[in-house]
Design a protein around this motif. Sequence first.
Motif, PDB file in Angstrom:
ATOM      1  N   THR A  11      29.726 -39.739  37.623  1.00 15.47           N
ATOM      2  CA  THR A  11      30.822 -40.335  37.329  1.00 15.47           C
ATOM      3  C   THR A  11      32.056 -40.336  38.249  1.00 15.47           C
ATOM      4  O   THR A  11      31.866 -39.713  39.524  1.00 15.47           O
ATOM      5  N   GLY A  12      32.727 -41.145  38.020  1.00 16.83           N
ATOM      6  CA  GLY A  12      33.843 -41.388  39.312  1.00 16.83           C
ATOM      7  C   GLY A  12      35.108 -40.237  39.188  1.00 16.83           C
ATOM      8  O   GLY A  12      35.498 -40.046  40.308  1.00 16.83           O
ATOM      9  N   VAL A  13      35.133 -39.490  37.928  1.00 10.61           N
ATOM     10  CA  VAL A  13      36.075 -38.474  37.998  1.00 10.61           C
ATOM     11  C   VAL A  13      35.693 -37.534  36.745  1.00 10.61           C
ATOM     12  O   VAL A  13      35.289 -38.114  35.803  1.00 10.61           O
ATOM     13  N   LEU A  14      35.572 -36.139  36.986  1.00  8.17           N
ATOM     14  CA  LEU A  14      35.163 -35.304  35.965  1.00  8.17           C
ATOM     15  C   LEU A  14      36.148 -35.307  35.063  1.00  8.17           C
ATOM     16  O   LEU A  14      37.322 -35.134  35.123  1.00  8.17           O
ATOM     17  N   GLY A  15      35.788 -35.547  33.688  1.00  8.30           N
ATOM     18  CA  GLY A  15      36.200 -35.650  32.506  1.00  8.30           C
ATOM     19  C   GLY A  15      36.538 -36.730  32.050  1.00  8.30           C
ATOM     20  O   GLY A  15      36.919 -36.888  30.789  1.00  8.30           O
ATOM     21  N   VAL A  16      36.166 -37.815  32.468  1.00  6.65           N
ATOM     22  CA  VAL A  16      36.201 -39.160  32.025  1.00  6.65           C
ATOM     23  C   VAL A  16      35.013 -39.580  31.322  1.00  6.65           C
ATOM     24  O   VAL A  16      34.948 -40.656  30.549  1.00  6.65           O
ATOM     25  N   GLY A  17      33.979 -38.791  31.585  1.00  7.09           N
ATOM     26  CA  GLY A  17      32.742 -39.061  30.731  1.00  7.09           C
ATOM     27  C   GLY A  17      31.731 -39.880  31.347  1.00  7.09           C
ATOM     28  O   GLY A  17      31.860 -40.415  32.134  1.00  7.09           O
ATOM     29  N   HIS A  22      21.222 -40.808  30.421  1.00  9.82           N
ATOM     30  CA  HIS A  22      21.130 -41.356  31.821  1.00  9.82           C
ATOM     31  C   HIS A  22      21.114 -40.383  32.669  1.00  9.82           C
ATOM     32  O   HIS A  22      20.278 -40.259  33.777  1.00  9.82           O
ATOM     33  N   PHE A  23      22.070 -39.473  32.830  1.00 10.22           N
ATOM     34  CA  PHE A  23      22.193 -38.373  33.994  1.00 10.22           C
ATOM     35  C   PHE A  23      20.748 -37.454  33.872  1.00 10.22           C
ATOM     36  O   PHE A  23      20.291 -37.234  34.763  1.00 10.22           O
ATOM     37  N   MET A 205      30.336 -43.457  46.709  1.00 14.39           N
ATOM     38  CA  MET A 205      29.606 -42.497  45.745  1.00 14.39           C
ATOM     39  C   MET A 205      30.546 -41.805  45.154  1.00 14.39           C
ATOM     40  O   MET A 205      30.661 -41.279  43.994  1.00 14.39           O
ATOM     41  N   GLU A 206      31.970 -41.370  45.585  1.00 13.85           N
ATOM     42  CA  GLU A 206      32.804 -40.646  45.163  1.00 13.85           C
ATOM     43  C   GLU A 206      33.269 -41.324  43.585  1.00 13.85           C
ATOM     44  O   GLU A 206      33.965 -40.747  42.919  1.00 13.85           O
ATOM     45  N   CYS A 207      33.002 -42.677  43.596  1.00 14.87           N
ATOM     46  CA  CYS A 207      33.680 -42.975  42.255  1.00 14.87           C
ATOM     47  C   CYS A 207      32.389 -43.455  41.406  1.00 14.87           C
ATOM     48  O   CYS A 207      32.533 -44.233  40.567  1.00 14.87           O
ATOM     49  N   GLY A 208      31.130 -42.599  41.687  1.00 14.78           N
ATOM     50  CA  GLY A 208      30.310 -42.724  40.635  1.00 14.78           C
ATOM     51  C   GLY A 208      29.543 -43.948  40.665  1.00 14.78           C
ATOM     52  O   GLY A 208      29.067 -44.555  41.709  1.00 14.78           O
ATOM     53  N   GLY A 209      29.291 -44.663  39.469  1.00  9.51           N
ATOM     54  CA  GLY A 209      28.732 -45.830  39.577  1.00  9.51           C
ATOM     55  C   GLY A 209      29.789 -47.043  39.485  1.00  9.51           C
ATOM     56  O   GLY A 209      29.298 -48.400  38.834  1.00  9.51           O
ATOM     57  N   ALA A 210      30.852 -47.025  40.166  1.00 12.31           N
ATOM     58  CA  ALA A 210      31.763 -48.034  40.253  1.00 12.31           C
ATOM     59  C   ALA A 210      31.301 -49.378  40.734  1.00 12.31           C
ATOM     60  O   ALA A 210      31.831 -50.257  40.759  1.00 12.31           O
ATOM     61  N   ALA A 211      30.593 -49.033  41.907  1.00 15.15           N
ATOM     62  CA  ALA A 211      30.332 -50.334  42.644  1.00 15.15           C
ATOM     63  C   ALA A 211      29.244 -51.024  42.067  1.00 15.15           C
ATOM     64  O   ALA A 211      28.547 -52.021  42.677  1.00 15.15           O
ATOM     65  N   VAL A 212      29.039 -51.229  40.608  1.00 15.59           N
ATOM     66  CA  VAL A 212      27.885 -52.073  39.927  1.00 15.59           C
ATOM     67  C   VAL A 212      28.646 -53.508  39.775  1.00 15.59           C
ATOM     68  O   VAL A 212      30.026 -53.644  39.768  1.00 15.59           O
ATOM     69  N   VAL A 213      27.685 -54.307  39.274  1.00 12.65           N
ATOM     70  CA  VAL A 213      28.311 -55.597  39.338  1.00 12.65           C
ATOM     71  C   VAL A 213      29.282 -55.654  37.954  1.00 12.65           C
ATOM     72  O   VAL A 213      30.310 -56.304  38.136  1.00 12.65           O
ATOM     73  N   THR A 214      28.996 -55.061  36.888  1.00  9.88           N
ATOM     74  CA  THR A 214      29.758 -54.875  35.685  1.00  9.88           C
ATOM     75  C   THR A 214      29.720 -53.623  35.202  1.00  9.88           C
ATOM     76  O   THR A 214      28.728 -53.028  34.725  1.00  9.88           O
ATOM     77  N   LYS A 217      31.176 -49.064  31.295  1.00  8.14           N
ATOM     78  CA  LYS A 217      31.558 -47.668  30.994  1.00  8.14           C
ATOM     79  C   LYS A 217      31.277 -46.756  32.181  1.00  8.14           C
ATOM     80  O   LYS A 217      30.375 -47.159  32.960  1.00  8.14           O
ATOM     81  N   PRO A 218      31.764 -45.804  32.493  1.00 11.58           N
ATOM     82  CA  PRO A 218      31.728 -45.184  33.302  1.00 11.58           C
ATOM     83  C   PRO A 218      30.205 -44.402  33.486  1.00 11.58           C
ATOM     84  O   PRO A 218      29.804 -43.621  32.655  1.00 11.58           O
TER      85      PRO A 218
END
Length: 456
Positions: A11-17, A22-23, A205-214, A217-218
């Motif tokens: 995920t992009g930041v610990l605590g945001v879920g 999936h993990f 990668m530090e942003c988790g899956g943020a580089a996806v198309v849509t 949710k994190p």
Amino acid sequence: MTRHIRYLSPTGVLGVGFSENHFRAALSRDLAFIGCDAGSTDGGPANLGGNKPFFSRAAVKRDLRILVTGARSIGVPLLIGSCGGSGGNWNLNWVREIVLEIAQEEGLHFRLAVIESETPRELLLKKYREGRIRALDPAPEISEAVLTEADHIVAMMGAEAYVAALEGGADVVLAGRSTDAAIFAAIPVARGFPPGLCWHAAKIMECGGAAVVTMEKPEGMICTITDEHFTLEPVSPVQQCSPLSVAAHALYETADPYRMLEPGGEMDLTGARYEAVNERVVRVSGSAFNPMPYTVKLEGASRIGYRAMVLGGVRDPVILEQFDSWFDGLKDHIAENVEAVYGPSIRGQYQIHYKLYGKSGVMGDREPYPERIGNEIGLLMVTLAQTQEVAYAIAGQAAHMVLHHAVPQWQGLLSNLAFPIAPHFWNLGEAYQFVLNHVVELDDPLELHHIRYEEA
């Protein structure tokens, strides 16, 4: 077979879920490590200055339990950077206590490394006197007093601290303030993969899956690095990466999408190429890393007083038609009233920050259409004073002044401001400001960061 290394960012930041299923499905023994960023300056200086976590204990513990048990189940290191939001020593120890609690509850045994990022002030003063602390742009003026009196100062560690902790036998690494990318570049660079690819991948990668198309949710991302390229694959089976979504990530939190500084060098993405492997996976090549003298960024926070606030809305069309003149008169009226209560000596001892939503409230002076006014304007007033009592009292006075400040067209008593909640003004507590935006030159990448170990 082509040499490669694979790792997971949940995920992009610990605590945001993130989705535990999936993990868990992404866990495999060919992963080299799991990494997660836990911090940011997005919330302002209070997290560092006031020893406050970024997210709740319950939210952080939920994510940590999944990460710690997952990493131990496949026997790979877990790296957490900027613990507790700011990475200060209090925040770092707060996360450490949660991890020890999880180990006890889950019956786990592992070697824990804790890397501190709050630097001894004597060492910072020595660097300052040697002229080895340099301002970034923009930066406040600093002095020995700033370095001595700031509530907390952290040095943003690079990749070398993580490598040293792992060489010390750590299974779980909890780091203080860290560059986000260092968490994910450390092991790949140490294993000899091309630094340009390692750092570029880490920045994504530090942003988790943020580089996806849509990103509905994190969620997480898996990265695979070879000597020629790296690939990105979303952990969620319903998310996709595209060359555009991955390339666009270089615009996030950067002043220059082609060049980004890290301790010891600069990412150079001018030659980066993005290709679709399939509908979900993207391959990136051509990224470079140019070595530079080793510096780390300093972040410092100091308490500047106490705040209180008022929130309301103006919808009277007669006032909106002459809002600027009405508002200027209001501010003068408030200042006169405050001095009437506290005397002229109050000048310079308090501040009121005004924010108008519906009128350049978001963009401020950069708003391209300042003349556009809608049906209403939201008014936020934040007072700052040396005591909470005075800040609260001035907020109450300001609220009353704006409520009844007249315009020529109306006669009698007016009520100009609609308050959304009651009470309509309230305390915000201690206020902090950042007092450092500087880098310090190092002789040794580890000279500001102490590592300690314990058995969890």
